[in-house]
Design a protein around this motif. Sequence first.
Motif, PDB file in Angstrom:
ATOM      1  N   PHE A 123      -0.403  -9.641   3.166  1.00 35.97           N
ATOM      2  CA  PHE A 123       0.299  -8.758   2.427  1.00 35.97           C
ATOM      3  C   PHE A 123      -0.033  -8.414   1.135  1.00 35.97           C
ATOM      4  O   PHE A 123       0.233  -9.438   0.426  1.00 35.97           O
ATOM      5  CB  PHE A 123       1.639  -8.467   3.215  1.00 35.97           C
ATOM      6  N   GLU A 124      -0.602  -7.611   0.465  1.00 31.29           N
ATOM      7  CA  GLU A 124      -0.896  -7.236  -0.737  1.00 31.29           C
ATOM      8  C   GLU A 124      -0.145  -6.341  -1.346  1.00 31.29           C
ATOM      9  O   GLU A 124       0.307  -5.244  -0.705  1.00 31.29           O
ATOM     10  CB  GLU A 124      -2.300  -6.875  -0.959  1.00 31.29           C
ATOM     11  N   VAL A 125       0.309  -6.612  -2.517  1.00 29.35           N
ATOM     12  CA  VAL A 125       1.037  -5.218  -3.385  1.00 29.35           C
ATOM     13  C   VAL A 125      -0.017  -4.193  -3.715  1.00 29.35           C
ATOM     14  O   VAL A 125      -1.128  -4.267  -3.797  1.00 29.35           O
ATOM     15  CB  VAL A 125       1.487  -5.675  -4.801  1.00 29.35           C
ATOM     16  N   ALA A 126       0.588  -3.113  -4.071  1.00 27.19           N
ATOM     17  CA  ALA A 126      -0.475  -1.811  -4.277  1.00 27.19           C
ATOM     18  C   ALA A 126      -1.214  -2.362  -5.683  1.00 27.19           C
ATOM     19  O   ALA A 126      -0.672  -2.696  -6.614  1.00 27.19           O
ATOM     20  CB  ALA A 126       0.517  -0.620  -4.697  1.00 27.19           C
ATOM     21  N   GLN A 127      -2.442  -1.742  -5.694  1.00 24.34           N
ATOM     22  CA  GLN A 127      -3.623  -1.944  -6.592  1.00 24.34           C
ATOM     23  C   GLN A 127      -4.022  -0.821  -7.172  1.00 24.34           C
ATOM     24  O   GLN A 127      -3.679   0.389  -6.521  1.00 24.34           O
ATOM     25  CB  GLN A 127      -4.578  -2.964  -6.311  1.00 24.34           C
ATOM     26  N   GLY A 128      -4.622  -0.805  -8.438  1.00 25.61           N
ATOM     27  CA  GLY A 128      -5.484   0.466  -8.662  1.00 25.61           C
ATOM     28  C   GLY A 128      -4.837   1.072  -9.998  1.00 25.61           C
ATOM     29  O   GLY A 128      -3.541   0.840 -10.313  1.00 25.61           O
ATOM     30  N   PRO A 129      -5.392   2.214 -10.356  1.00 25.99           N
ATOM     31  CA  PRO A 129      -4.848   2.933 -11.634  1.00 25.99           C
ATOM     32  C   PRO A 129      -3.399   3.224 -11.214  1.00 25.99           C
ATOM     33  O   PRO A 129      -3.136   4.124  -9.984  1.00 25.99           O
ATOM     34  CB  PRO A 129      -5.794   4.274 -11.711  1.00 25.99           C
ATOM     35  N   SER A 182      -1.391  -7.522   8.968  1.00 29.32           N
ATOM     36  CA  SER A 182      -1.442  -7.246   7.555  1.00 29.32           C
ATOM     37  C   SER A 182      -0.826  -5.702   7.185  1.00 29.32           C
ATOM     38  O   SER A 182      -0.439  -5.152   7.896  1.00 29.32           O
ATOM     39  CB  SER A 182      -3.048  -6.873   7.359  1.00 29.32           C
ATOM     40  N   GLY A 183      -0.916  -5.563   5.935  1.00 30.50           N
ATOM     41  CA  GLY A 183      -0.302  -4.293   5.577  1.00 30.50           C
ATOM     42  C   GLY A 183       0.169  -4.427   3.946  1.00 30.50           C
ATOM     43  O   GLY A 183      -0.144  -5.405   3.294  1.00 30.50           O
ATOM     44  N   THR A 184       0.712  -3.521   3.509  1.00 26.74           N
ATOM     45  CA  THR A 184       1.169  -3.516   1.915  1.00 26.74           C
ATOM     46  C   THR A 184       2.654  -4.199   1.863  1.00 26.74           C
ATOM     47  O   THR A 184       3.337  -4.221   2.628  1.00 26.74           O
ATOM     48  CB  THR A 184       1.396  -1.918   1.589  1.00 26.74           C
ATOM     49  N   LEU A 185       2.530  -4.962   1.011  1.00 25.92           N
ATOM     50  CA  LEU A 185       3.769  -5.756   0.555  1.00 25.92           C
ATOM     51  C   LEU A 185       4.934  -4.601  -0.287  1.00 25.92           C
ATOM     52  O   LEU A 185       4.456  -4.155  -1.344  1.00 25.92           O
ATOM     53  CB  LEU A 185       3.586  -6.836  -0.713  1.00 25.92           C
ATOM     54  N   THR A 186       5.781  -4.391   0.615  1.00 30.22           N
ATOM     55  CA  THR A 186       6.822  -3.093   0.406  1.00 30.22           C
ATOM     56  C   THR A 186       8.129  -3.846  -0.520  1.00 30.22           C
ATOM     57  O   THR A 186       8.393  -5.042  -0.106  1.00 30.22           O
ATOM     58  CB  THR A 186       6.773  -2.512   1.496  1.00 30.22           C
ATOM     59  N   GLU A 187       8.202  -2.920  -0.929  1.00 29.27           N
ATOM     60  CA  GLU A 187       9.847  -3.465  -1.843  1.00 29.27           C
ATOM     61  C   GLU A 187      10.907  -3.138  -1.097  1.00 29.27           C
ATOM     62  O   GLU A 187      11.003  -2.081  -0.363  1.00 29.27           O
ATOM     63  CB  GLU A 187       9.904  -2.496  -3.254  1.00 29.27           C
ATOM     64  N   ALA A 188      11.866  -4.061  -0.937  1.00 34.24           N
ATOM     65  CA  ALA A 188      13.200  -4.132  -0.107  1.00 34.24           C
ATOM     66  C   ALA A 188      14.529  -3.754  -1.095  1.00 34.24           C
ATOM     67  O   ALA A 188      15.180  -2.909  -0.764  1.00 34.24           O
ATOM     68  CB  ALA A 188      13.351  -5.437   0.449  1.00 34.24           C
ATOM     69  N   TYR A 189      14.311  -4.191  -2.389  1.00 35.06           N
ATOM     70  CA  TYR A 189      15.387  -4.285  -3.373  1.00 35.06           C
ATOM     71  C   TYR A 189      14.872  -3.986  -4.672  1.00 35.06           C
ATOM     72  O   TYR A 189      14.077  -4.668  -5.001  1.00 35.06           O
ATOM     73  CB  TYR A 189      16.372  -5.438  -3.261  1.00 35.06           C
TER      74      TYR A 189
END
Length: 216
Positions: free
Chosen positions: A131-137, A177-184
């Motif tokens: 799981f990956e955090v959002a990347q890019g500009p 797999s997927g995006t590492l999402t924020e819970a809090y």
Amino acid sequence: MKTKSFLPAALTSTVTALTLALAVAPAQAHAPAGDARISTAFTLPGGKVYPEGIASDPRTRTVYVGSYADGTVYRARPGRGEAEVFLPSGTDGRRTANGLRVDALGRLWVTDSTAGVAVYDTADGSRLAHFEVAQGPGAPAHFVNDLAFAPDGTAYLTDSVRAVIYRVTPEQLAAGSGTLTEAYDLSPALRPDRPGASASTGSSPTGRAATSSPST
């Protein structure tokens, strides 16, 4: 609170030996002061490992150690004096390893501060999920650090430059797999002491020490 430091290799090895000895031999850690002994539980190959995360598998008593310097994950089996490379540097593109944990089903979780978290089968080292955090500009800066598990198997992960907690549910893990999402979002309560300081480690991007706020 978790604090990083960049120590000389010799001192790092000494600290590592003590830390690992206490991790695998807790009985000695609670011995009477007059009887306390410090010994090396096992050694890590290489001169500049800079060990960061440590995890143990209670089922097998195997200990896993991650290298902050290059992302290698070492495995120390019971009764052996030297750890072995379990996941080499560069595995799945990883060049640093931060938090490590073994979950109730014996899967090894390894965070990469620059990307996210990967989950491995401890039997053969195969990757089970990532799981990956959002990347890019436009994506916010991040530093994925430690993790812990809830009773239902949900994993919660900290971010040392953003006051957020990420979450990976068992359902997400099963998907693979997927995006590492924020819970809090803890930013109203947790803020760096000054711009550039870390919300949980107190370290600036240059590696200089900084007074830290309460840990995330």
